[in-house]
Motif scaffolding. Structure first.
Motif, PDB file in Angstrom:
ATOM      1  N   GLY B  42       5.922  18.072 -29.897  1.00 35.16           N
ATOM      2  CA  GLY B  42       5.744  16.887 -30.971  1.00 35.16           C
ATOM      3  C   GLY B  42       6.434  15.853 -31.902  1.00 35.16           C
ATOM      4  N   ASN B  43       5.481  16.408 -32.978  1.00 34.57           N
ATOM      5  CA  ASN B  43       6.039  16.430 -34.250  1.00 34.57           C
ATOM      6  C   ASN B  43       7.080  16.067 -34.630  1.00 34.57           C
ATOM      7  N   GLY B  44       8.334  16.855 -34.515  1.00 34.85           N
ATOM      8  CA  GLY B  44       9.814  17.075 -34.307  1.00 34.85           C
ATOM      9  C   GLY B  44      10.375  15.645 -33.213  1.00 34.85           C
ATOM     10  N   ILE B  45       9.688  15.069 -32.482  1.00 36.91           N
ATOM     11  CA  ILE B  45      10.787  14.038 -31.654  1.00 36.91           C
ATOM     12  C   ILE B  45       9.946  12.819 -32.866  1.00 36.91           C
ATOM     13  N   PHE B  76       4.588  17.202 -26.917  1.00 36.60           N
ATOM     14  CA  PHE B  76       5.889  17.142 -26.206  1.00 36.60           C
ATOM     15  C   PHE B  76       6.445  18.575 -25.881  1.00 36.60           C
ATOM     16  N   ASN B  77       6.669  18.346 -25.110  1.00 37.15           N
ATOM     17  CA  ASN B  77       7.959  19.863 -24.700  1.00 37.15           C
ATOM     18  C   ASN B  77       9.155  19.575 -24.059  1.00 37.15           C
ATOM     19  N   ALA B  78      10.014  20.069 -24.378  1.00 37.31           N
ATOM     20  CA  ALA B  78      11.730  19.818 -24.134  1.00 37.31           C
ATOM     21  C   ALA B  78      12.291  21.314 -24.400  1.00 37.31           C
ATOM     22  N   ARG B 102       2.809   2.227 -20.425  1.00 33.40           N
ATOM     23  CA  ARG B 102       4.768   3.117 -19.590  1.00 33.40           C
ATOM     24  C   ARG B 102       5.168   3.647 -20.060  1.00 33.40           C
ATOM     25  N   ILE B 103       5.636   3.640 -21.711  1.00 30.42           N
ATOM     26  CA  ILE B 103       5.908   4.798 -22.961  1.00 30.42           C
ATOM     27  C   ILE B 103       5.665   5.938 -22.683  1.00 30.42           C
ATOM     28  N   GLU B 104       4.140   6.006 -22.645  1.00 37.38           N
ATOM     29  CA  GLU B 104       3.457   7.064 -22.259  1.00 37.38           C
ATOM     30  C   GLU B 104       3.706   7.781 -21.040  1.00 37.38           C
ATOM     31  N   ARG B 105       3.492   7.041 -20.349  1.00 40.04           N
ATOM     32  CA  ARG B 105       4.194   7.426 -18.489  1.00 40.04           C
ATOM     33  C   ARG B 105       5.515   8.195 -18.048  1.00 40.04           C
ATOM     34  N   LEU B 110       9.231  13.102 -18.378  1.00 41.99           N
ATOM     35  CA  LEU B 110      10.245  13.232 -19.353  1.00 41.99           C
ATOM     36  C   LEU B 110      10.522  14.965 -19.568  1.00 41.99           C
ATOM     37  N   ALA B 111       9.503  14.916 -19.912  1.00 36.04           N
ATOM     38  CA  ALA B 111       9.458  16.395 -20.584  1.00 36.04           C
ATOM     39  C   ALA B 111       9.885  17.607 -19.407  1.00 36.04           C
ATOM     40  N   GLY B 112       9.495  17.867 -18.105  1.00 35.13           N
ATOM     41  CA  GLY B 112       9.338  19.193 -17.359  1.00 35.13           C
ATOM     42  C   GLY B 112      11.506  19.201 -16.939  1.00 35.13           C
ATOM     43  N   PRO B 113      11.682  17.979 -16.166  1.00 32.69           N
ATOM     44  CA  PRO B 113      13.327  18.522 -16.078  1.00 32.69           C
ATOM     45  C   PRO B 113      13.631  18.690 -17.425  1.00 32.69           C
ATOM     46  N   LEU B 114      13.726  18.442 -18.687  1.00 32.68           N
ATOM     47  CA  LEU B 114      14.590  18.445 -19.894  1.00 32.68           C
ATOM     48  C   LEU B 114      14.318  19.467 -19.959  1.00 32.68           C
ATOM     49  N   GLY B 115      13.681  20.416 -19.910  1.00 29.20           N
ATOM     50  CA  GLY B 115      12.794  21.361 -20.159  1.00 29.20           C
ATOM     51  C   GLY B 115      13.574  22.705 -19.275  1.00 29.20           C
TER      52      GLY B 115
END
Lengths: 228, 261
Positions: B42-45, B76-78, B102-105, B110-115
């Motif tokens: 999260g902080n890195g994002i 956030f995880n990816a 909308r951004i939160e959703r 996005l997190a799952g697929p990018l991981g």
């Protein structure tokens, strides 16, 4: 061993420990590279590469998937590479075993220090929650810089302590080594390659056609080995 | 890497200054600098998006900047390399003034697929392939510099290309970035690289063995049999003990025997 000898080893361990996760993940921390750089510090990069190749075979098993806990190979490979390269070539079988054991023991502790660092990062983030919730630019940047600095210090301290502890033990063991040196080296490399074989199966067994490619590659590799 | 972007979406992309893009790319290399078990990346994002967020109306002292940075620095995880897609897409969404809900959703989705895509493509594919190809070169007798240079250059060409592609694709597509994740390299890449890595494994193991054992070739037949048996044992013990821990036990036992005897 004077303290000044430890400084370059520790600094290299710090930089490579940082590369594992925090910055820049360019894989200079892989054993193949890290142990070679460790050997280069002693003036024998090719010895470092020899140990790095054996360690790399083992490291194939522990790839940094997601939030899983994995060993820290960067600092550990520097310790192993320096210890191996510091011993004469005549005692290579014993020195290689001691280099491998030193690196594997350091990687065990290194993995634990990474978990502790991540917990520390969480504590720092919790203490700065107000700043984070307010969207403070300073807080976000500060956390990132603190985490990276702590990671560098972690890697450097780990390398220095492991080197100071393990180098005299390795030297003492090499001096009284009784097992045949060629057999020792064969056992080390067979152990490493066994782990690589298991890791390869774990990584590729579910990929369609991978077994065929592996068998084809193995036939080619064996042909090249015995033909040269 | 080719993009499957609709031309209209790219044409509509606002300009992200070169300096800002470079600052974001540099920060992406440190995206995991404050990684922890609570907010993960999260902080890195937030850290990576900060140069782009400075372009919000009112700059770094505006309420919009603070609200956006607070939102983007949460959990956030990816995969660290593919997180560049999220950094680009979320920066675009924030600068386009998309509603926070909308951004939160979008962030959550996005997190799952990018991981998972990143893990399969990089950790289970590209990294072992580069490592094994370099080990094969080592086994063939290449010089120290060649082995190291080939590994680092080959790996990092893929690594940096993925980060740059991710940032550009995320920025160009914004909230519609999901379509870009259908890129053939991301869909079929892991399988193709997996096959290449399996081939490299087969070539590399005997050659690397041969070079490390060196003049002790008389042991080679026995070593190869031991490796086959050892690999079988390690596969059977999977889930109970990791191979590297088992190696430590075996080699520590060898040390004890060698110094006590």
């Amino acid at each position: 061993m004077i303290a000044l000898d430890v400084v370059p080893v520790a600094l290299l361990g710090g930089v490579l420990g940082l590369d594992v996760v925090s910055f820049p993940q360019a894989m200079i921390s892989r054993p193949l590279v890290a142990a070679t750089l460790g050997g280069a510090l002693i003036g024998r990069p090719s010895s470092g590469l020899l140990l790095g190749a054996a360690l790399e075979l083992i490291a194939l098993e522990t790839l940094p998937f997601g939030a899983s806990r994995y060993p820290e190979w960067g600092s550990a490979s520097v310790v192993g590479g320096v210890i191996f390269a510091s011993h004469p070539e005549a005692a290579q079988g014993a020195a290689m075993t001691m280099g491998m054991v030193s690196a594997l023991a350091t990687t065990l502790v290194g993995g634990w220090t990474m978990v502790k660092l991540r917990q520390l990062n969480a504590v720092w983030a919790r203490k700065r929650r107000a700043g984070l919730e307010a969207g403070s630019r300073g807080t976000v940047i500060e956390l990132q810089l603190m985490g990276m600095t702590a990671d560098f210090v972690r890697g450097a301290a780990l390398t220095a302590i492991a080197f100071l502890l393990l180098m005299p033990i390795a030297t003492a063991c090499v001096a009284i080594w009784s097992t045949d040196l060629r057999l020792s080296r064969a056992i080390v490399v067979a152990t490493a390659a066994s782990v690589a074989g298991g890791a390869a199966w774990k990584l590729f067994h579910s990929t369609a056609g991978a077994r065929l490619f592996f068998v084809g590659g193995l036939a080619l590799g064996l042909f090249m080995l015995f033909a040269t | 890497m080719t993009s499957t972007t609709a031309p209209a979406a790219i044409a509509a992309s606002p300009e992200l200054p070169f300096g800002t893009r470079c600052a974001m790319l540099l920060r992406l290399l440190a995206i995991q600098g404050a990684w922890n078990y609570e907010t993960l990346l999260g902080n890195g994002i937030g850290f990576c998006m900060e140069p782009a967020l400075r372009r919000l109306p009112g700059g770094v002292h505006s309420p919009e900047f603070h609200a956006a940075l607070a939102r983007e620095s949460r959990y956030f995880n990816a995969h660290p390399y593919l997180a560049s897609v999220a950094v680009g897409a979320l920066s675009r969404a924030e600068l386009d003034g998309e509603p926070p809900e909308r951004i939160e959703r979008f962030r959550t989705a996005l997190a799952g697929p990018l991981g998972s895509v990143g893990d399969r493509l990089v950790w289970a594919g590209w990294l072992p392939f580069c490592s094994l190809a370099s080990l094969a070169l080592f086994g063939l007798g290449a010089s120290t510099l060649t082995v190291i240079a080939v590994f680092l250059v080959m790996y990092n060409v893929g690594h940096l290309a993925l980060r740059i592609w991710g940032l550009n694709t995320g920025w160009n597509h914004g909230l519609r970035v999901a379509t870009a994740l259908g890129n053939p390299v991301l869909r079929r890449g892991p399988q193709q690289i997996g096959r290449a890595a399996a081939l490299a494994t087969g070539i590399a193991i005997p050659l690397a063995l041969g070079r490390v054992i060196g003049s002790s070739r008389s042991f080679m037949g026995g070593v190869l049999v031991a490796v086959a048996l050892g690999s079988f044992v390690i596969v059977r013990l999977q889930g109970r003990i990791e191979g590297w821990r088992l190696s430590l036990i075996v080699l520590a036992a060898l040390v004890l025997i060698s110094v006590i005897r």
